[in-house]
Design an enzyme around this catalytic site. Sequence first.
Site: not given
Ligand code: 13P
Length: 252
Positions: A12, A14, A99, A101, A169, A175, A214
Amino acid sequence: MTPGVRPLVAGNWKMNGLSANLSEVKAMREAVDAGKAGEAELAVCPPATLLAQAAWALRGGKLSLGAQDCHAKESGAYTGDIAAPMLKDAGAAYVIVGHSERRQYHSETDEQVKAKAEAALKAGLTAIVCVGETRAEREAGKAIEVVSRQIRGSLPAAGAFETVVVAYEPVWAIGTGLTPTAADVAEVHAVIRKLLGELYGAAGAKLRILYGGSVKPANAKELLGLDNVDGALVGGASLKAVDFLAIAATYA
Ligand code: 13P
């Protein structure tokens, strides 16, 4: 891992990536098509602006393409939004919905996520439906309760649900470099597997449940080797082909 289920490692991106970064997509494709990326299916989900170009770069190859969100309606007066059939038309096979976010910054509810997932299936896309608790919810001992509610509320009730993918997640692991313990991941994934059985019957046993948050080359082996962990949804470490492929190599 789940016996008889081919894992999926999805990247992803983002809100990251310009045309110049398609070189990473091309490097991923070369490794996948050369049979050097292990046994898992690999997918990359760049921002919408790169989908058409990425689809062109991936044509005829085995690296799958995904998008990061879709609207629940097929078309209409929704300025700035993108409908699932448009993503399909642009060359996507997957779309991430719900997601954290999007839930956090766009106030998406379980109901909206479910509608998006159903729209994705209707358009012939595979929906990657994301769930996960916040740090406060985990500390309050409510992780299982929250994830269970999200699963019941966000997963599609209509359409070809045999293709649905769930991504667990934990919000606090995204992150941050933090990850839950192996026991905590295994516990949540086992609960999700049970709920998939309740929702979809026998088909629920074969759906892929990804872990995200992560995931890095250094921790992939431990996380991806757990029962009911059928791949990863990778954020930061999917931006570079070398890291993404190192994670995928867990399934060599
Ligand atoms: P990270 O791998 O950067 O922690 O992000 C995970 C994520 O949100 C994937 O959708």
